[in-house]
Write a protein that holds these residues in place. Sequence first.
Motif, PDB file in Angstrom:
ATOM      1  N   THR A 286       0.808  -1.065   0.146  1.00 60.34           N
ATOM      2  CA  THR A 286      -0.010  -0.042   0.065  1.00 60.34           C
ATOM      3  C   THR A 286       0.801   1.144  -0.033  1.00 60.34           C
ATOM      4  O   THR A 286       0.832   2.135  -0.809  1.00 60.34           O
ATOM      5  CB  THR A 286      -0.866  -0.057   1.226  1.00 60.34           C
ATOM      6  OG1 THR A 286      -1.635  -1.067   1.073  1.00 60.34           O
ATOM      7  CG2 THR A 286      -1.912   1.514   1.229  1.00 60.34           C
ATOM      8  N   ARG A 287       1.843   1.127   1.048  1.00 58.67           N
ATOM      9  CA  ARG A 287       2.693   2.322   0.878  1.00 58.67           C
ATOM     10  C   ARG A 287       3.789   2.583  -0.448  1.00 58.67           C
ATOM     11  O   ARG A 287       3.973   3.721  -0.847  1.00 58.67           O
ATOM     12  CB  ARG A 287       3.533   2.427   2.155  1.00 58.67           C
ATOM     13  CG  ARG A 287       3.162   2.399   3.609  1.00 58.67           C
ATOM     14  CD  ARG A 287       3.903   2.332   4.693  1.00 58.67           C
ATOM     15  NE  ARG A 287       3.402   2.240   5.927  1.00 58.67           N
ATOM     16  CZ  ARG A 287       3.830   2.177   6.941  1.00 58.67           C
ATOM     17  NH1 ARG A 287       5.319   1.893   6.841  1.00 58.67           N
ATOM     18  NH2 ARG A 287       3.209   2.280   8.297  1.00 58.67           N
ATOM     19  N   CYS A 290       1.486   4.039  -3.047  1.00 53.89           N
ATOM     20  CA  CYS A 290       1.534   5.600  -2.957  1.00 53.89           C
ATOM     21  C   CYS A 290       2.445   6.220  -3.191  1.00 53.89           C
ATOM     22  O   CYS A 290       2.689   7.402  -3.862  1.00 53.89           O
ATOM     23  CB  CYS A 290       1.072   5.672  -1.407  1.00 53.89           C
ATOM     24  SG  CYS A 290      -0.536   5.206  -0.561  1.00 53.89           S
ATOM     25  N   GLU A 297      -1.686  12.828  -3.898  1.00 52.71           N
ATOM     26  CA  GLU A 297      -1.900  12.823  -2.706  1.00 52.71           C
ATOM     27  C   GLU A 297      -2.836  11.613  -2.739  1.00 52.71           C
ATOM     28  O   GLU A 297      -3.856  11.596  -3.410  1.00 52.71           O
ATOM     29  CB  GLU A 297      -2.439  13.879  -1.764  1.00 52.71           C
ATOM     30  CG  GLU A 297      -1.380  15.144  -1.904  1.00 52.71           C
ATOM     31  CD  GLU A 297      -2.104  16.404  -1.156  1.00 52.71           C
ATOM     32  OE1 GLU A 297      -3.233  16.202  -0.751  1.00 52.71           O
ATOM     33  OE2 GLU A 297      -1.249  17.400  -1.242  1.00 52.71           O
ATOM     34  N   ILE A 298      -2.771  10.631  -1.824  1.00 52.59           N
ATOM     35  CA  ILE A 298      -3.785   9.489  -1.658  1.00 52.59           C
ATOM     36  C   ILE A 298      -4.745   9.811  -0.229  1.00 52.59           C
ATOM     37  O   ILE A 298      -4.068   9.955   0.764  1.00 52.59           O
ATOM     38  CB  ILE A 298      -2.907   8.377  -1.533  1.00 52.59           C
ATOM     39  CG1 ILE A 298      -1.827   8.201  -2.964  1.00 52.59           C
ATOM     40  CG2 ILE A 298      -3.909   7.065  -1.644  1.00 52.59           C
ATOM     41  CD1 ILE A 298      -2.576   8.177  -3.978  1.00 52.59           C
ATOM     42  N   VAL A 301      -6.944   3.605   0.433  1.00 49.90           N
ATOM     43  CA  VAL A 301      -6.557   2.490  -0.584  1.00 49.90           C
ATOM     44  C   VAL A 301      -7.191   1.407  -0.154  1.00 49.90           C
ATOM     45  O   VAL A 301      -7.376   0.928   1.128  1.00 49.90           O
ATOM     46  CB  VAL A 301      -5.102   2.298  -0.493  1.00 49.90           C
ATOM     47  CG1 VAL A 301      -4.647   0.934  -1.458  1.00 49.90           C
ATOM     48  CG2 VAL A 301      -4.315   3.301  -0.915  1.00 49.90           C
ATOM     49  N   ILE A 312      -7.391   2.954  -5.478  1.00 54.63           N
ATOM     50  CA  ILE A 312      -6.898   4.193  -4.765  1.00 54.63           C
ATOM     51  C   ILE A 312      -7.827   5.271  -4.736  1.00 54.63           C
ATOM     52  O   ILE A 312      -8.189   5.722  -6.091  1.00 54.63           O
ATOM     53  CB  ILE A 312      -5.606   4.371  -5.390  1.00 54.63           C
ATOM     54  CG1 ILE A 312      -4.503   2.851  -5.164  1.00 54.63           C
ATOM     55  CG2 ILE A 312      -4.913   5.600  -4.810  1.00 54.63           C
ATOM     56  CD1 ILE A 312      -3.090   3.193  -5.778  1.00 54.63           C
ATOM     57  N   VAL A 314      -8.268   9.139  -4.430  1.00 62.11           N
ATOM     58  CA  VAL A 314      -7.612  10.574  -4.321  1.00 62.11           C
ATOM     59  C   VAL A 314      -8.562  11.629  -4.303  1.00 62.11           C
ATOM     60  O   VAL A 314      -9.704  11.418  -4.751  1.00 62.11           O
ATOM     61  CB  VAL A 314      -6.503  10.853  -5.567  1.00 62.11           C
ATOM     62  CG1 VAL A 314      -5.634   9.710  -5.544  1.00 62.11           C
ATOM     63  CG2 VAL A 314      -7.406  10.738  -6.836  1.00 62.11           C
TER      64      VAL A 314
END
Length: 467
Positions: A286-287, A290, A297-298, A301, A312, A314
């Motif tokens: 996940t990171r 991103c 910017e997220i 998720v 994802i 946003v």
Amino acid sequence: MAENMFSDLSRVIEQVGKDKGIDKQVVIDAITQGMLVAARKKYGTYREIEAAYNDDTGEVELFEFKEVVPREKYIDEEVEIPYDEAVKLDPNVQLDDSIGIKMAAEDLGRIAAQTAKQIIMQKVRDAERNIIFNEFEERKGEIASGIARRVEKGAIVVDLGRTEAYIPPREQIPGEQYKPGDRIQGYLSEVRQTTRGPQIIMSRADERYLMKLFEMEVPEIYDGVVEIMAAAREPGQRAKIAVRSNDNSVDPVGACVGMKGSRVQNIVQELRGEKIDIVPWDEDITRFACNALAPAEISRVFLDDGNREMEIVVPDSQLSLAIGKRGQNVRLAAKLTTWKLDIISDSSAASRTAESIFNLMLIPGMSDTMAQNIFQSGFGSFQSVASASVQDIMTIPGYDDPEKAEKLLSEAKALVKKYESEGVAVPTASVPSASTKQSAGNSAKEQADALLKQELKKLNSQEAEEE
């Protein structure tokens, strides 16, 4: 004349062997076989002829072997020799022995000698091809530099010194043009052995070329302190690489960028202005996703581990940035992470959430809170609930009791059957009314509740008209 030809030929081949790095024994074997073929062509395969290299004279000698027989049994002069004649050649010879008689090279003739020369040259060429193939097979995966010579069917032919390499159109950076004499560099991606010799394929579009350039430019990568974990490219336009550090004191991104961006700029220049994003790699997918979508910017998720898919969310203002020009940013991020990425905006996610909750609240007795729980557990409609197992439903908060889970399952199945039997379309919240628009700032639950009441009112009015 033939003897001089063979003598000169052996010296020429020896010199060629030195120039091309061919082992001396390979050259000797080539000369030996060439002379043997020439001899058999002249005298026929019926006679037993052998060729051998004489270390003392530095020449290849031909010998014809004949069987030693008594004079009274002597019949065929091509394969037999009388004992009394054989003794003159070798006093220690015995009957039934095979004795070698040296043949004169000049007897082979010009045509036979020319045949031998062709065979020898072919053997030398084969040996040279094998040497080149083995050399570049070992170098496969490295960067090589050469001179562009010509273009054949769109492929750039590169002179590497001892041989040529090809850069097919698909391995070129779009828009690049090279003139004969220009120096060109590429990644040795493939080495093939063909009937015409080794074929070497170079690439300037391969992700591995980008990784090798960073390895050459960044000492930390070469030393193994920083690792390139993945790379993705759209050659000539944009690329992304994911890096991590094996030393907590070393910033992997900073090491690749260099002082004032000097390191990455050298690579950008080599790739004709290709923009390169350097992102930190993370074990948490996940990171990592991103990071790969930066600078967008997220918000949230959602993972589907089974299908390796990721949704994802946003902010609306970040949607175009996350997707990138013509979808380039998300496409490269998906290639970098090897996951399928679906980018949606906050408003779209909220709308879909409201739609799902509205759908779930069609189940009799369903409350807002329970619909939220079901939705958060991965069920986006009563149809998905109906197709689930009791064990799956028991994972929903509030339905961990088997009886409650079975009741929910039966209600969902009954609802599916009801709509199918009546042939009525399942109500949706896709077309909000004016009152619903006014509640846009409210929560998804409130929107779903309003839509549900509206749809139920519409259904009741339809039933009243039918009566």
